[in-house]
Design a protein around this motif. Structure first.
Motif, short mmCIF file in Angstrom:
data_model
loop_
_atom_site.label_atom_id
_atom_site.label_comp_id
_atom_site.label_asym_id
_atom_site.label_seq_id
_atom_site.Cartn_x
_atom_site.Cartn_y
_atom_site.Cartn_z
N ASN A 275 0.83 -1.22 0.00
CA ASN A 275 0.00 0.00 0.00
C ASN A 275 0.85 1.26 0.00
N PRO B 50 -5.45 2.32 -0.86
CA PRO B 50 -5.24 3.63 -0.30
C PRO B 50 -4.50 4.52 -1.28
N GLY C 249 1.63 3.08 3.68
CA GLY C 249 1.69 1.94 4.58
C GLY C 249 2.89 1.98 5.49
#
Length: 411
Positions: free
Chosen positions: A148, A188, A152
Motif C-alpha cells: 500500500n 489507499p 503503509g
C-alpha cells in the motif's frame, strides 16, 4: 549484503544511495525506541530535505541519497530507516530491483551494497536501516515490502496520513505543501505532503557524452544510445541505454589470431571478480567454468585461436551478480609461455546475450612481448549501473592467478 545481515559502520557520516532503473521516491524516518517517529520533523524526504542529523539529496549518478551524520542524531533516536517507493501510479517492484549502496559520506568509498531479492507486488520498501547497538552504529539490510505504498510504511512508523481529500499535511504540525494530484480511485491513495506534485521533475538524465556519437574517441564517457561503441585504450563507456542501466546478460568475447602462419597460439581468457576493497572474490577460467551461483559462465577452452568469431567467451548476468561484487577484470594469459608479440588481431567485445547485438569493441593494436594482458574492466557505480573501460595493460603472468594482484590495483 543479504536480507537480515548487518555490518558495523566504519564512518561517522554515511550516505545511502538508492537507485533503480525507474524513478523512485526515497525517504528517511528517524525512529525512537518505540519504533515510531517523534514528530513530522523526523520524516526526511525531497520536500523536507533536512531533519536532525539526516538529510535528503539527489544521488551523484541518479536516484536519491539519505545522508546520516551519526554524531548529530539525537540521543532519543535509535534507528533511521531508509525507504523507497515507486513514483509511477500503480507500479510494483516486480522486475525492478532497487539497490542501496552505503558509502562513507566524506571520501565516497563504498561500505556495503544491498539489492532486495524476489520482489513482486510491493509498491514500497524499507530498504536498509542505520541503527545503534551498544553505543556503536551499524547498517542492516531489510528489504521489507508494502503493498500500500509509502502510506503503509508511514502509518507503521507513526506518521498520520490524511484521507485523499485532505489538501495538506500528513501530520498536525506539517508545513504547507503544494496541492497533491487527484487521487486514484482505488484506496489507499495518499494525498499526503510527501506525494510528488503533478509537475514532479523527471529522473536526472544521463550525462551527455563528450565524444562523437557511437565512438570512444573523446575525453568524456559515452553510453550505448547511439549503437556500438569502439573504445581505445583507457576509454570508458557507461552501460546505459535509453537512460536505463543495462542489467541483463552480456557476453564478453575475446579473440586472437597467430601473427605467423603455422604457429598455434594457446591463450586463456578469464575474469576475476572483486569486492569494494579490491580483494578477489572469485575467478572464472577454463578450469572453473561457472562462479557466483551461475552469474558468470565461461564457454570453455580454445587451444589454438583458430576459427572465426570469438575464441573464448564469458557470459555475465549483471543483474544476478551478488551485491558484494563491485568490479570485474577480463584477462587473457598465455599458459604455454608464448608472448603477445606473436599474437595478431587480439580484441575483446561486449555483446547483448539476448539479442546478439555487439555493444562495445576494443581492438588491441599494440602488443608487448609478455604473457598476460588485462583487456577490460567492468565497475559497478553507486547508481547501480556498470561502466566498461578498455585497458590493454600487459603483465608477466601465465595464469589467471598471476593476474589477481595487478587486476585489483587497476580497479
Amino acid at each position: 549484503m543479504t536480507p537480515g545481515s548487518n555490518l558495523p559502520l566504519t564512518a561517522a557520516r554515511v550516505a545511502v544511495d538508492v537507485t533503480a532503473p525507474v524513478r523512485l521516491d526515497v525517504s528517511g524516518l528517524l525512529l525512537a525506541a518505540d519504533g515510531k517517529v517523534r514528530s513530522d520533523a523526523d520524516f526526511v524526504f525531497y520536500n523536507q530535505p533536512a531533519g536532525p542529523g539526516v538529510t535528503h539529496s539527489a544521488a551523484p549518478a541518479g536516484g536519491d541519497t539519505i545522508t546520516v551524520d551519526t554524531a548529530a542524531v539525537p540521543d532519543g533516536i535509535e534507528k533511521i530507516v531508509v525507504t523507497a517507493s515507486l513514483d509511477a501510479a500503480g507500479a510494483t517492484f516486480a522486475g525492478t530491483e532497487p539497490t542501496a549502496t552505503v558509502r562513507n559520506a566524506d571520501d565516497g568509498s563504498a561500505l556495503a551494497s544491498f539489492t532486495p531479492p524476489r520482489l513482486g507486488s510491493e509498491t514500497a520498501l524499507v530498504v536498509v536501516e542505520i541503527y545503534r547497538r551498544a553505543g556503536a552504529w551499524k547498517v542492516r539490510a531489510v528489504g521489507q515490502g508494502y503493498a500500500n505504498g509509502l502510506a503503509g510504511i508511514a502509518t507503521d512508523f507513526g506518521v498520520t496520513v490524511d484521507e485523499p481529500a485532505a489538501p495538506s499535511a500528513a501530520t498536525p504540525q506539517a508545513p504547507p505543501a503544494p496541492p497533491a494530484p487527484p487521487a486514484p480511485a482505488a484506496p489507499p491513495a495518499p494525498a499526503d505532503h510527501w506525494a510528488p506534485p503533478a509537475a514532479a521533475p523527471p529522473a536526472p538524465p544521463v550525462t551527455p557524452a563528450a565524444a562523437a556519437p557511437g565512438t570512444g574517441t573523446g575525453t568524456g564517457k559515452v553510453n550505448l544510445d547511439k549503437g556500438r561503441v569502439s573504445l581505445q585504450k583507457n576509454q570508458t563507456v557507461s552501460l546505459v541505454k535509453g537512460g536505463r542501466p543495462l542489467l541483463g546478460s552480456v557476453r564478453m568475447g575475446l579473440g586472437w589470431e597467430p601473427a605467423f602462419r603455422g604457429k598455434n597460439i594457446d591463450l586463456d581468457a578469464s575474469v576475476i571478480a572483486y569486492g569494494p576493497d579490491r580483494k578477489k572474490i572469485d575467478n572464472c577460467f577454463f578450469g572453473k567454468l561457472m562462479i557466483l551461483g551461475g552469474a558468470v559462465q565461461h564457454s570453455g577452452d580454445n587451444l589454438t585461436g583458430e576459427g572465426a568469431g570469438d575464441d573464448e567467451a564469458i557470459t555475465v548476468h549483471l543483474g544476478g551478480l551478488p551485491p558484494e561484487v563491485t568490479g570485474l577484470v577480463f584477462v587473457v594469459n598465455s599458459f604455454s609461455g608464448q608472448k603477445f608479440s606473436d599474437v595478431a588481431k587480439a580484441y575483446c567485445r561486449l555483446v547483448d546475450d539476448r539479442t546478439g547485438e555487439e555493444l562495445v569493441r576494443f581492438d588491441l593494436t599494440h602488443a608487448e612481448p609478455r604473457t598476460g594482458v588485462m583487456m577490460a574492466k567492468l565497475i559497478r557505480q553507486f547508481s547501480g549501473e556498470w561502466e566498461m573501460t578498455a585497458m590493454g595493460e600487459f603483465v608477466d603472468a601465465r595464469t589467471v592467478r598471476g593476474m589477481v594482484k595487478p587486476g585489483g590495483q587497476a580497479l
